[in-house]
Each structure stands twice: as structure tokens, then as C-alpha cells.
Design a protein around this motif. Structure first.
Motif, mmCIF file in Angstrom:
data_model
loop_
_atom_site.group_PDB
_atom_site.id
_atom_site.type_symbol
_atom_site.label_atom_id
_atom_site.label_comp_id
_atom_site.label_asym_id
_atom_site.label_seq_id
_atom_site.Cartn_x
_atom_site.Cartn_y
_atom_site.Cartn_z
ATOM 1 N N SER A 1 -0.036 4.035 1.233
ATOM 2 C CA SER A 1 -0.338 4.610 2.576
ATOM 3 C C SER A 1 -0.672 3.326 3.797
ATOM 4 O O SER A 1 -1.893 3.192 3.689
ATOM 5 C CB SER A 1 -1.608 5.486 2.698
ATOM 6 O OG SER A 1 -1.140 6.439 1.655
ATOM 7 N N ALA B 1 -5.055 8.990 5.135
ATOM 8 C CA ALA B 1 -5.287 8.334 3.894
ATOM 9 C C ALA B 1 -6.198 7.359 3.791
ATOM 10 O O ALA B 1 -6.547 6.731 5.040
ATOM 11 C CB ALA B 1 -3.943 8.041 3.379
ATOM 12 N N ASN B 2 -6.514 6.871 2.768
ATOM 13 C CA ASN B 2 -7.542 5.624 2.499
ATOM 14 C C ASN B 2 -8.631 6.006 3.236
ATOM 15 O O ASN B 2 -9.567 6.832 2.921
ATOM 16 C CB ASN B 2 -6.909 4.483 2.927
ATOM 17 C CG ASN B 2 -5.450 4.230 2.276
ATOM 18 O OD1 ASN B 2 -5.344 4.596 0.939
ATOM 19 N ND2 ASN B 2 -4.575 3.542 2.765
ATOM 20 N N TRP C 1 3.356 15.438 10.290
ATOM 21 C CA TRP C 1 3.585 15.120 8.758
ATOM 22 C C TRP C 1 4.128 16.068 8.001
ATOM 23 O O TRP C 1 3.841 17.330 8.445
ATOM 24 C CB TRP C 1 2.311 14.644 8.261
ATOM 25 C CG TRP C 1 2.340 14.089 6.538
ATOM 26 C CD1 TRP C 1 3.316 13.313 6.437
ATOM 27 C CD2 TRP C 1 1.474 13.845 5.735
ATOM 28 N NE1 TRP C 1 3.223 12.668 5.126
ATOM 29 C CE2 TRP C 1 1.932 13.295 4.597
ATOM 30 C CE3 TRP C 1 0.129 14.723 5.897
ATOM 31 C CZ2 TRP C 1 1.514 12.921 3.549
ATOM 32 C CZ3 TRP C 1 -0.365 14.399 4.597
ATOM 33 C CH2 TRP C 1 0.056 13.516 3.201
ATOM 34 N N ARG D 1 6.618 10.152 6.919
ATOM 35 C CA ARG D 1 5.219 9.373 6.843
ATOM 36 C C ARG D 1 4.412 10.041 8.059
ATOM 37 O O ARG D 1 4.773 10.170 8.948
ATOM 38 C CB ARG D 1 5.461 8.000 7.057
ATOM 39 C CG ARG D 1 6.134 7.256 6.054
ATOM 40 C CD ARG D 1 5.297 5.902 5.861
ATOM 41 N NE ARG D 1 5.850 5.522 4.386
ATOM 42 C CZ ARG D 1 4.895 5.488 3.445
ATOM 43 N NH1 ARG D 1 3.670 6.122 3.609
ATOM 44 N NH2 ARG D 1 5.289 5.170 2.095
ATOM 45 N N SER E 1 0.800 -1.157 -0.061
ATOM 46 C CA SER E 1 0.198 0.095 -0.006
ATOM 47 C C SER E 1 0.855 1.270 -0.087
ATOM 48 O O SER E 1 2.043 1.261 0.625
ATOM 49 C CB SER E 1 -0.899 0.088 1.331
ATOM 50 O OG SER E 1 -1.486 1.152 1.361
ATOM 51 N N SER F 1 -4.273 5.384 8.311
ATOM 52 C CA SER F 1 -3.139 5.000 7.146
ATOM 53 C C SER F 1 -2.104 6.245 7.201
ATOM 54 O O SER F 1 -2.425 7.443 6.979
ATOM 55 C CB SER F 1 -4.189 4.973 5.827
ATOM 56 O OG SER F 1 -4.946 4.046 5.983
ATOM 57 N N SER F 2 -0.768 5.774 6.762
ATOM 58 C CA SER F 2 0.268 6.301 6.853
ATOM 59 C C SER F 2 0.711 7.165 5.402
ATOM 60 O O SER F 2 1.811 6.307 5.265
ATOM 61 C CB SER F 2 1.002 6.146 7.629
ATOM 62 O OG SER F 2 2.286 6.771 7.865
ATOM 63 N N PRO F 3 0.415 7.999 4.784
ATOM 64 C CA PRO F 3 0.869 8.424 3.756
ATOM 65 C C PRO F 3 2.274 8.906 3.813
ATOM 66 O O PRO F 3 2.730 9.306 4.696
ATOM 67 C CB PRO F 3 -0.104 9.393 3.051
ATOM 68 C CG PRO F 3 -0.521 9.885 4.214
ATOM 69 C CD PRO F 3 -0.775 8.909 5.228
#
Length: 198
Positions: free
Chosen positions: A31, A74-75, A174, A155, A29, A50-52
Motif C-alpha cells: 500500500s 492503509a498502514n 476505491w 488503488r 510496499s 497509503s494506497s492499497p
């Protein structure tokens, strides 16, 4: 001839099996899912998100526009869960799950929203954007987060600090921004309630 056909069948089966296995292999993925949890006082706090990655982009002000409410990950939605009642921004919250939204601003006065619809981030989408008025209507609490600039976080990362083991400091970092807000786990009130039962 039989041996050639048999060899060909084995090769064909091996190729077919390899193709099928490759088709089932999913790429990582962009993210990846992440979570953090911490017990503070009597309360377990858990955050799923979620970690973009930054990946060389300008995030705040471009990817995530100033003045536009964002799902703080994210997601799917970012979810924070409290195992007991807590207080955030001076407002009492029941135990349970809440979505985290953040409204960034150029001035650095960022608003953190803890939203009652913990499972419904896409219910707020209109023409591909979050309907800010609808989010605000369902906020359990919104407050100004403490915003710090500097450093670099590739991230998106959430952290929970236990501090004095009564108040938790929740942070989202971030790019070059860190936003922090306090959660009072109401240790003293819970002790008083416990004592009053005897």
C-alpha cells in the motif's frame, strides 16, 4: 597458493557484500504512500495516505465491513491538513491536521469523520479493531458524504477539486465506490476580514 587464497578472499568478499546489499533491499510496499494537494482560495489542502489495491477482493462489505468505522486508507492514518481555517459540514475548523475516518453502510449513507487526533489512529485500536465510540468522541466534524457507485478504481485514491476556487470537493475512490464531501475555504469571509483591517 597465495594467488588461490587471494582469489577466494575476493570471491568471498563479493558474495558477502552482495548478500548484505540484498538484505538491505526492501520490497515495494503493498500500500504505497501517496499524497495530493491543492490550493483553493487562500487555503492549501493536503492529504497524505497509503494506497492499497483491490487485487480481486471484495472490499466494501467484506474487507471493510458495513457499519464499522475505517481509517480510510492503509498502514497509518489518513491525514488531511488545512493551511487556514475552513468550514466542513457547516462547522468551522481551525487550520491544522485531522485524521480522516469513514463509516461505510450498505445503504450508501456513508459518514466521513474529520478527527482531532491527527497522529493517533492506533490509540483507537481495541482487540485489532477501531473503537468507534472513541473516534466519534474526538471528531472535529462528521458529515454524510455523497456516495456514488460504479466504475472501477484499483488503488485507493484521493482527489481535491478546486471547483469555483472557493469550495473544494474532496473525494475518496476505491473499488466501485466514490465518496465526496465539500470543504468551504471561506474566501468571502477572509476577504471581509482583510477589508475590515483598513
Amino acid at each position: 597458493m597465495k594467488k588461490i587464497k587471494s582469489t577466494f578472499a575476493v570471491i568471498a568478499l563479493t558474495v558477502f557484500t552482495s548478500i548484505a546489499a540484498f538484505a538491505q533491499l526492501q520490497t515495494p510496499s503493498l500500500s504505497p504512500a501517496s499524497s495530493v494537494s491543492q490550493v483553493v482560495g487562500f487555503t492549501k489542502i493536503n492529504i497524505d495516505y497509503s494506497s492499497p489495491g483491490v487485487k480481486g477482493r471484495k472490499i466494501f462489505g467484506e474487507i471493510e465491513k458495513y457499519g464499522v468505522t475505517w481509517r480510510a486508507g492503509a498502514n497509518a492514518q489518513t491525514i488531511i491538513e488545512f493551511s487556514t481555517p475552513v468550514s466542513v459540514g457547516g462547522q468551522n475548523l481551525r487550520a491544522g491536521k485531522y485524521s480522516i475516518f469513514i463509516t461505510p453502510t450498505e445503504s450508501g449513507d456513508w459518514t466521513v469523520h474529520l478527527n482531532k487526533k491527527a497522529e493517533s489512529v492506533f490509540a483507537y485500536m481495541v482487540d485489532g479493531k477501531i473503537d468507534e465510540a472513541a473516534v466519534a468522541k474526538d471528531d472535529a466534524v462528521s458529515l454524510k458524504g455523497k456516495t456514488e457507485r460504479g466504475g472501477s478504481t484499483e488503488r485507493l485514491t484521493y482527489t481535491i477539486s478546486a471547483g469555483d476556487n472557493k469550495t473544494a470537493m474532496i473525494s475518496m475512490a476505491w473499488e466501485n465506490i466514490k465518496v465526496t464531501f465539500p470543504v468551504d475555504t471561506q474566501v468571502d469571509q477572509k476577504l471581509e476580514q482583510f477589508k475590515s483591517q483598513f
